[in-house]
Design a protein around this motif. Sequence first.
Motif, PDB file in Angstrom:
ATOM      1  N   ASN A  63     -42.150 -36.768 -68.981  1.00  0.00           N
ATOM      2  CA  ASN A  63     -41.296 -37.562 -69.861  1.00  0.00           C
ATOM      3  C   ASN A  63     -40.179 -38.232 -69.052  1.00  0.00           C
ATOM      4  O   ASN A  63     -39.262 -37.573 -68.559  1.00  0.00           O
ATOM      5  CB  ASN A  63     -40.710 -36.644 -70.940  1.00  0.00           C
ATOM      6  CG  ASN A  63     -39.860 -37.413 -71.930  1.00  0.00           C
ATOM      7  OD1 ASN A  63     -39.045 -38.251 -71.553  1.00  0.00           O
ATOM      8  ND2 ASN A  63     -40.064 -37.132 -73.199  1.00  0.00           N
ATOM      9  N   ILE A  64     -40.263 -39.547 -68.947  1.00  0.00           N
ATOM     10  CA  ILE A  64     -39.332 -40.260 -68.065  1.00  0.00           C
ATOM     11  C   ILE A  64     -37.902 -40.254 -68.611  1.00  0.00           C
ATOM     12  O   ILE A  64     -36.946 -40.033 -67.862  1.00  0.00           O
ATOM     13  CB  ILE A  64     -39.820 -41.708 -67.839  1.00  0.00           C
ATOM     14  CG1 ILE A  64     -41.070 -41.663 -66.960  1.00  0.00           C
ATOM     15  CG2 ILE A  64     -38.729 -42.558 -67.196  1.00  0.00           C
ATOM     16  CD1 ILE A  64     -41.630 -43.018 -66.600  1.00  0.00           C
ATOM     17  N   ALA A  65     -37.745 -40.463 -69.909  1.00  0.00           N
ATOM     18  CA  ALA A  65     -36.390 -40.544 -70.458  1.00  0.00           C
ATOM     19  C   ALA A  65     -35.630 -39.235 -70.221  1.00  0.00           C
ATOM     20  O   ALA A  65     -34.474 -39.238 -69.784  1.00  0.00           O
ATOM     21  CB  ALA A  65     -36.441 -40.853 -71.947  1.00  0.00           C
ATOM     22  N   ARG A  66     -36.309 -38.126 -70.505  1.00  0.00           N
ATOM     23  CA  ARG A  66     -35.630 -36.841 -70.341  1.00  0.00           C
ATOM     24  C   ARG A  66     -35.287 -36.612 -68.871  1.00  0.00           C
ATOM     25  O   ARG A  66     -34.189 -36.175 -68.523  1.00  0.00           O
ATOM     26  CB  ARG A  66     -36.524 -35.719 -70.872  1.00  0.00           C
ATOM     27  CG  ARG A  66     -35.718 -34.487 -71.117  1.00  0.00           C
ATOM     28  CD  ARG A  66     -36.429 -33.363 -71.876  1.00  0.00           C
ATOM     29  NE  ARG A  66     -37.717 -33.643 -72.448  1.00  0.00           N
ATOM     30  CZ  ARG A  66     -38.817 -32.924 -72.172  1.00  0.00           C
ATOM     31  NH1 ARG A  66     -38.765 -31.943 -71.288  1.00  0.00           N
ATOM     32  NH2 ARG A  66     -39.960 -33.197 -72.772  1.00  0.00           N
ATOM     33  N   THR A  67     -36.243 -36.925 -68.016  1.00  0.00           N
ATOM     34  CA  THR A  67     -36.025 -36.742 -66.583  1.00  0.00           C
ATOM     35  C   THR A  67     -34.836 -37.583 -66.101  1.00  0.00           C
ATOM     36  O   THR A  67     -33.997 -37.112 -65.337  1.00  0.00           O
ATOM     37  CB  THR A  67     -37.292 -37.176 -65.824  1.00  0.00           C
ATOM     38  OG1 THR A  67     -38.406 -36.548 -66.458  1.00  0.00           O
ATOM     39  CG2 THR A  67     -37.253 -36.758 -64.388  1.00  0.00           C
ATOM     40  N   ALA A  68     -34.774 -38.820 -66.575  1.00  0.00           N
ATOM     41  CA  ALA A  68     -33.702 -39.720 -66.145  1.00  0.00           C
ATOM     42  C   ALA A  68     -32.338 -39.179 -66.575  1.00  0.00           C
ATOM     43  O   ALA A  68     -31.360 -39.242 -65.816  1.00  0.00           O
ATOM     44  CB  ALA A  68     -33.923 -41.112 -66.718  1.00  0.00           C
ATOM     45  N   MET A  69     -32.278 -38.641 -67.778  1.00  0.00           N
ATOM     46  CA  MET A  69     -31.011 -38.075 -68.258  1.00  0.00           C
ATOM     47  C   MET A  69     -30.569 -36.927 -67.357  1.00  0.00           C
ATOM     48  O   MET A  69     -29.404 -36.822 -66.977  1.00  0.00           O
ATOM     49  CB  MET A  69     -31.162 -37.544 -69.696  1.00  0.00           C
ATOM     50  CG  MET A  69     -31.097 -38.601 -70.765  1.00  0.00           C
ATOM     51  SD  MET A  69     -29.596 -39.591 -70.690  1.00  0.00           S
ATOM     52  CE  MET A  69     -28.354 -38.360 -71.095  1.00  0.00           C
ATOM     53  N   THR A  70     -31.524 -36.062 -67.030  1.00  0.00           N
ATOM     54  CA  THR A  70     -31.195 -34.927 -66.160  1.00  0.00           C
ATOM     55  C   THR A  70     -30.612 -35.422 -64.842  1.00  0.00           C
ATOM     56  O   THR A  70     -29.593 -34.917 -64.361  1.00  0.00           O
ATOM     57  CB  THR A  70     -32.469 -34.110 -65.863  1.00  0.00           C
ATOM     58  OG1 THR A  70     -33.161 -33.907 -67.084  1.00  0.00           O
ATOM     59  CG2 THR A  70     -32.145 -32.788 -65.201  1.00  0.00           C
ATOM     60  N   ILE A  71     -31.269 -36.423 -64.278  1.00  0.00           N
ATOM     61  CA  ILE A  71     -30.814 -36.932 -62.977  1.00  0.00           C
ATOM     62  C   ILE A  71     -29.407 -37.525 -63.091  1.00  0.00           C
ATOM     63  O   ILE A  71     -28.538 -37.250 -62.257  1.00  0.00           O
ATOM     64  CB  ILE A  71     -31.801 -37.992 -62.452  1.00  0.00           C
ATOM     65  CG1 ILE A  71     -33.134 -37.319 -62.133  1.00  0.00           C
ATOM     66  CG2 ILE A  71     -31.249 -38.705 -61.225  1.00  0.00           C
ATOM     67  CD1 ILE A  71     -34.274 -38.279 -61.905  1.00  0.00           C
ATOM     68  N   ALA A  72     -29.185 -38.309 -64.145  1.00  0.00           N
ATOM     69  CA  ALA A  72     -27.878 -38.952 -64.290  1.00  0.00           C
ATOM     70  C   ALA A  72     -26.769 -37.912 -64.473  1.00  0.00           C
ATOM     71  O   ALA A  72     -25.682 -38.041 -63.900  1.00  0.00           O
ATOM     72  CB  ALA A  72     -27.892 -39.924 -65.463  1.00  0.00           C
ATOM     73  N   VAL A  73     -27.054 -36.875 -65.261  1.00  0.00           N
ATOM     74  CA  VAL A  73     -26.029 -35.848 -65.484  1.00  0.00           C
ATOM     75  C   VAL A  73     -25.723 -35.106 -64.179  1.00  0.00           C
ATOM     76  O   VAL A  73     -24.567 -34.904 -63.800  1.00  0.00           O
ATOM     77  CB  VAL A  73     -26.476 -34.859 -66.588  1.00  0.00           C
ATOM     78  CG1 VAL A  73     -25.570 -33.642 -66.631  1.00  0.00           C
ATOM     79  CG2 VAL A  73     -26.505 -35.567 -67.938  1.00  0.00           C
ATOM     80  N   LEU A  74     -26.772 -34.734 -63.478  1.00  0.00           N
ATOM     81  CA  LEU A  74     -26.576 -34.041 -62.201  1.00  0.00           C
ATOM     82  C   LEU A  74     -25.748 -34.893 -61.250  1.00  0.00           C
ATOM     83  O   LEU A  74     -24.771 -34.431 -60.644  1.00  0.00           O
ATOM     84  CB  LEU A  74     -27.928 -33.802 -61.532  1.00  0.00           C
ATOM     85  CG  LEU A  74     -28.684 -32.552 -61.922  1.00  0.00           C
ATOM     86  CD1 LEU A  74     -30.059 -32.547 -61.246  1.00  0.00           C
ATOM     87  CD2 LEU A  74     -27.878 -31.330 -61.471  1.00  0.00           C
ATOM     88  N   ASP A  75     -26.142 -36.152 -61.139  1.00  0.00           N
ATOM     89  CA  ASP A  75     -25.504 -37.040 -60.173  1.00  0.00           C
ATOM     90  C   ASP A  75     -24.025 -37.254 -60.503  1.00  0.00           C
ATOM     91  O   ASP A  75     -23.163 -37.187 -59.632  1.00  0.00           O
ATOM     92  CB  ASP A  75     -26.240 -38.382 -60.168  1.00  0.00           C
ATOM     93  CG  ASP A  75     -25.709 -39.302 -59.097  1.00  0.00           C
ATOM     94  OD1 ASP A  75     -26.053 -39.083 -57.922  1.00  0.00           O
ATOM     95  OD2 ASP A  75     -24.925 -40.203 -59.420  1.00  0.00           O
ATOM     96  N   THR A  76     -23.759 -37.485 -61.784  1.00  0.00           N
ATOM     97  CA  THR A  76     -22.370 -37.726 -62.181  1.00  0.00           C
ATOM     98  C   THR A  76     -21.530 -36.472 -61.982  1.00  0.00           C
ATOM     99  O   THR A  76     -20.388 -36.545 -61.534  1.00  0.00           O
ATOM    100  CB  THR A  76     -22.327 -38.191 -63.650  1.00  0.00           C
ATOM    101  OG1 THR A  76     -23.261 -39.263 -63.800  1.00  0.00           O
ATOM    102  CG2 THR A  76     -20.959 -38.677 -64.044  1.00  0.00           C
ATOM    103  N   SER A  77     -22.106 -35.306 -62.296  1.00  0.00           N
ATOM    104  CA  SER A  77     -21.328 -34.080 -62.095  1.00  0.00           C
ATOM    105  C   SER A  77     -20.953 -33.907 -60.632  1.00  0.00           C
ATOM    106  O   SER A  77     -19.839 -33.490 -60.318  1.00  0.00           O
ATOM    107  CB  SER A  77     -22.085 -32.821 -62.526  1.00  0.00           C
ATOM    108  OG  SER A  77     -22.935 -33.073 -63.573  1.00  0.00           O
TER     109      SER A  77
END
Length: 460
Positions: free
Chosen positions: A257-271
């Motif tokens: 699932n690309i959308a879910r994966t992208a959210m995970t990446i964005a949250v990790l990166d921003t944190s």
Amino acid sequence: MTNQTQPHQQASNLWSSRLAFILAAAGSAVGLGNIWKFPYITGEHGGGAFVLVYLVCIAIIGVPVLIAETMIGRRGGQSPVATMRSLTDSEGTARGWRIIGWNGVIASFLVLSFYSVIGGWALVYIGKAAAGLFTGADAETIGGQFGNLLANPWELLLWHSVFMAIVVLIVGRGIRSGLERAVNTLMPLLFILLVVMVFYAMNSGSFGRAVDFMFAPDFSKLTTKGVLVALGHAAFTLSIGIGVLMAYGSYLPKKVNIARTAMTIAVLDTSVALLAGLAIFPLVFANGLEPGTGPGLIFVTLPLAFGQMTGGVLFGVIFFALLLVAAVTSAISMLEPVVEWLEEHKGINRFKSALAGGLAIWFVGIGTVLSFNVWSDIHPLGFLAFFEGKTVFDLLDFLVSNLMMPLGGLAIALFAGWAMRREGLMEDIGLRGGVYRSFMVVLRYLTPAGILVVFLYNLI
Ligand code: PHE
């Protein structure tokens, strides 16, 4: 589509799992951008208001483009250039969209040329930390050490070369063995160490001031250029708009699932970026340093902390080693589009492609090496007020981060939102019903409008 037109979608080439892709894409996203660049540009552009704009850009521009680019990459299943070529054909769109692929290959080539020089600084600082050079040193001594490094082109060149060699070796060995293994264990460690540094900074005395600086927006300090830099950094930090995610997405199994994966990446990166800021700014204020001093910020503040804390030598070595890992996992993703292009278009095998691409990038990187010393007074576009005082390195960074990446992102949003056929898009993205429809509204209107507004404001 069959595997014939999507060579990377053959079983043996795919990421072993969703986690492996997340780690690799997060490895690409989390890098010098979060730990080195984010704090120093936040410092240069006045803090809170800049951070706020950056966060808004991540949400309405970064995440949608991250999703769209990965989706395009998986559909095409080839290098960014070939992917765009086959998608413009299969989707029946104008050929002009192919520029997205070219923009990607050229931008990742250019970005790696200067990224590698900064990666070299991380290498140098592992050595300095291990030699105990920070122990008990004051701000002036530590600033002097950094100044001496920049003043020495040969030393910069040496470590730039070592860094490039590491990247070429990893990429040359192949997507799976090389990339996956490197990210798996070390990224979480970096995260933990950053948290430790934030706790240390909390006790340093100026934590409140740092929190204010980062999160209390003072819009009088924000310029239109600052907004452009915030937009550019949102693209830079997520590695979007330059074909990297297209290249990585080409190896992504259909079921993920690309959308879910992208959210995970964005949250990790921003944190990671916010943690880095919270670790660094308290030290800046506690030691009476200037937040806006530029690219040297972390190399001056963190060593000060390591020099004062118990176990600082060990912490220092581990920190810079992990920074190096973060930089390498980003750098390998930058070499990927270039290597894929050489493999597919020039028929050169992977190892030779990595070597040839790496060499050319290394050569261009010499321009950045010289920007900090021999060429420090050369300002190629200095006749324009906007670029006053900008060195070759500054201009390269500006070109890639603030022009090619956001404009690449704009093109990707428009291509996915307007040009591609709608069939199968929902499934490919991995969203349903109202969420999908809202996402499409954002991707079609908000994302492009956001990017355009920032650009127009900078032109007038
Ligand atoms: N996102 C990386 C970082 O923050 C930099 C990067 C840019 C990586 C472009 C790949 C492509 O350090």
